[in-house]
Design a protein around this motif. Sequence first.
Motif, mmCIF file in Angstrom:
data_model
loop_
_atom_site.group_PDB
_atom_site.id
_atom_site.type_symbol
_atom_site.label_atom_id
_atom_site.label_comp_id
_atom_site.label_asym_id
_atom_site.label_seq_id
_atom_site.Cartn_x
_atom_site.Cartn_y
_atom_site.Cartn_z
ATOM 1 N N ALA A 182 0.849 -1.193 0.000
ATOM 2 C CA ALA A 182 0.000 0.000 0.000
ATOM 3 C C ALA A 182 0.886 1.245 0.000
ATOM 4 C CB ALA A 182 -0.902 -0.004 1.230
ATOM 5 N N LYS A 183 0.456 2.270 -0.723
ATOM 6 C CA LYS A 183 1.244 3.503 -0.833
ATOM 7 C C LYS A 183 1.044 4.381 0.401
ATOM 8 C CE LYS A 183 1.759 3.791 -5.854
ATOM 9 N NZ LYS A 183 1.626 4.649 -7.045
ATOM 10 N N PHE A 184 1.524 3.867 1.499
ATOM 11 C CA PHE A 184 1.569 4.608 2.755
ATOM 12 C C PHE A 184 2.324 5.909 2.498
ATOM 13 C CE2 PHE A 184 3.363 5.015 7.173
ATOM 14 C CZ PHE A 184 2.178 4.913 7.878
ATOM 15 N N GLY A 185 1.761 7.032 2.933
ATOM 16 C CA GLY A 185 2.425 8.278 2.573
ATOM 17 C C GLY A 185 2.108 9.450 3.477
ATOM 18 N N ILE A 186 2.746 10.572 3.148
ATOM 19 C CA ILE A 186 2.598 11.816 3.904
ATOM 20 C C ILE A 186 1.654 12.746 3.138
ATOM 21 C CG2 ILE A 186 3.816 13.794 4.894
ATOM 22 C CD1 ILE A 186 6.361 12.070 4.892
ATOM 23 N N TYR A 187 0.710 13.350 3.855
ATOM 24 C CA TYR A 187 -0.282 14.238 3.250
ATOM 25 C C TYR A 187 -0.100 15.664 3.768
ATOM 26 C CZ TYR A 187 -2.653 9.997 1.705
ATOM 27 O OH TYR A 187 -2.959 8.801 1.098
ATOM 28 N N LYS A 188 -0.395 16.626 2.877
ATOM 29 C CA LYS A 188 -0.374 18.042 3.254
ATOM 30 C C LYS A 188 -1.652 18.704 2.746
ATOM 31 C CE LYS A 188 1.679 20.380 -0.730
ATOM 32 N NZ LYS A 188 0.609 21.391 -0.834
ATOM 33 N N LEU A 233 0.910 18.213 8.631
ATOM 34 C CA LEU A 233 1.155 16.980 7.878
ATOM 35 C C LEU A 233 0.459 15.810 8.567
ATOM 36 C CD1 LEU A 233 5.038 17.298 7.281
ATOM 37 C CD2 LEU A 233 3.231 17.836 5.627
ATOM 38 N N ALA A 234 0.146 14.805 7.777
ATOM 39 C CA ALA A 234 -0.415 13.566 8.328
ATOM 40 C C ALA A 234 0.138 12.386 7.544
ATOM 41 C CB ALA A 234 -1.939 13.582 8.256
ATOM 42 N N VAL A 235 0.295 11.274 8.231
ATOM 43 C CA VAL A 235 0.779 10.052 7.583
ATOM 44 C C VAL A 235 -0.296 8.978 7.718
ATOM 45 C CG1 VAL A 235 2.577 8.290 7.532
ATOM 46 C CG2 VAL A 235 3.150 10.633 8.175
ATOM 47 N N ASN A 236 -0.614 8.342 6.581
ATOM 48 C CA ASN A 236 -1.658 7.311 6.641
ATOM 49 C C ASN A 236 -1.624 6.456 5.378
ATOM 50 O OD1 ASN A 236 -3.790 5.880 7.729
ATOM 51 N ND2 ASN A 236 -5.067 7.690 8.087
ATOM 52 N N PHE A 237 -2.394 5.370 5.433
ATOM 53 C CA PHE A 237 -2.625 4.555 4.247
ATOM 54 C C PHE A 237 -3.705 5.218 3.398
ATOM 55 C CE2 PHE A 237 -0.953 1.361 7.205
ATOM 56 C CZ PHE A 237 -0.027 0.711 6.391
ATOM 57 N N PRO A 238 -3.612 5.109 2.075
ATOM 58 C CA PRO A 238 -4.623 5.747 1.218
ATOM 59 C C PRO A 238 -6.034 5.224 1.468
ATOM 60 C CG PRO A 238 -3.154 4.317 -0.058
ATOM 61 C CD PRO A 238 -2.551 4.461 1.295
ATOM 62 N N LYS A 240 -2.775 4.650 -7.695
ATOM 63 C CA LYS A 240 -2.617 5.709 -6.693
ATOM 64 C C LYS A 240 -2.510 5.159 -5.279
ATOM 65 C CE LYS A 240 -4.889 9.473 -9.204
ATOM 66 N NZ LYS A 240 -5.984 10.474 -9.169
ATOM 67 N N THR A 241 -2.953 3.940 -5.103
ATOM 68 C CA THR A 241 -3.015 3.387 -3.748
ATOM 69 C C THR A 241 -2.203 2.111 -3.549
ATOM 70 O OG1 THR A 241 -5.037 2.191 -4.345
ATOM 71 C CG2 THR A 241 -5.308 4.362 -3.326
ATOM 72 N N HIS A 242 -1.918 1.387 -4.630
ATOM 73 C CA HIS A 242 -1.242 0.089 -4.519
ATOM 74 C C HIS A 242 0.016 0.043 -5.388
ATOM 75 C CE1 HIS A 242 -5.244 -0.816 -3.126
ATOM 76 N NE2 HIS A 242 -4.973 -2.088 -2.908
ATOM 77 N N ILE A 243 1.006 -0.688 -4.915
ATOM 78 C CA ILE A 243 2.132 -1.082 -5.763
ATOM 79 C C ILE A 243 2.068 -2.601 -5.875
ATOM 80 C CG2 ILE A 243 4.629 -1.097 -6.083
ATOM 81 C CD1 ILE A 243 4.792 1.316 -4.241
ATOM 82 N N MET A 244 1.749 -3.087 -7.069
ATOM 83 C CA MET A 244 1.641 -4.530 -7.270
ATOM 84 C C MET A 244 3.039 -5.145 -7.356
ATOM 85 S SD MET A 244 -1.580 -4.660 -7.159
ATOM 86 C CE MET A 244 -1.771 -6.437 -7.382
#
Length: 356
Positions: free
Chosen positions: A145-151, A246-251, A326-330
């Motif tokens: 999952a594209k765990f990431g940082i949001y702004k 900022l926030a960090v979460n799974f999509p 946008k949400t997964h890396i297969m």
Amino acid sequence: MFKIKHLRGQIKNMNKYFKKFFFSFILFLILILAGFFSYKLFKNDNTNHNQNDQKELQKHTKLKVATALTPVEKFLNESCKEFLKKHNIDLEVQLLRGSFFETVNLVDNGQIDAVISCHTPWLLIEQNKKQTLNNIVPVQPFYIAKFGIYKHKNINLNIDNNFKNFKVLIPDDDSNRTFALNLFKKYGLVELKDNNKKNQPLSFILSLDDLHQNSKLKEDNFECKPLAQIEQAFQERISNEYKYNLAVNFPSFMSNVDVDYEKIDNNNFPNVIPNDNFLLQEKEFNFFAITLMSRENNKNNEEIKYLKESLKQDEIINFGEQNLQKTHIMIDSQEKIKNIMDNIEELFINNHLRKS
């Protein structure tokens, strides 16, 4: 007179030879008949055995798989089910959206055969700290999952900002807090102290105490909340100003539709933020792959083996790459699956608390 006696002697000898011949013939006949009937019995038994084998091959078995993730349920029902049916396996999928522990626990207690809900670090923490789910083992990674940082969209963020007054939301559970801090380290926003716990169980876990004093983001910059609460908290305002920068979460926990925030990625910080492929390639990230798990006692069952094969289908990988980029890396090759699984197994062996 002599001739008569001689003739009688010859007849007597002939009778002896005849008796020997007769008994030999009878014995030979018995052997022939015994061989014939043995062959018939063997042939019939072999025929019955083959018929039973055919019936066994045609017999359908049921495979129950649970998931807490809606995309996984879609993968299983729309692609895996048809593949498994060709191998006489009827797939039954149980979706308990967002219920990660519950889905894994169903496998642990034998109600379900396998689960695709979580990553291995989460499992290890449950097993070690809570002494639960001890029958569960990782079987095969599926995707990352594209765990990431949001702004927030209307806020210009410069990676060289003075972060003194920044407020950053990260997950409060040990595994995903570790994921988040590794992510900030990758982006150059934190430095970590040397790990002195390498030979201890769960030494991969990071806490805010592991932040080095030279970090751009300090311990006071962070606030921890459950995954499911991060999105709502991130949109809170105080005096018309956002409370968190900022926030960090799974999509899957962020709406991504009609919202005032966006994920920080290679598109908006191309010279600073690396391509998401590092999540697939680097050890401290790829063992967070969402992974097929089962019990130790059924991981080598034929049904599980076919399920593993179904998850590697080109159809599934292509669907994920086209619709969920946008949400997964297969994990799109056997080599990558093997490399990531080797990393997961190493982590699991070094940290799994086995029951005595």
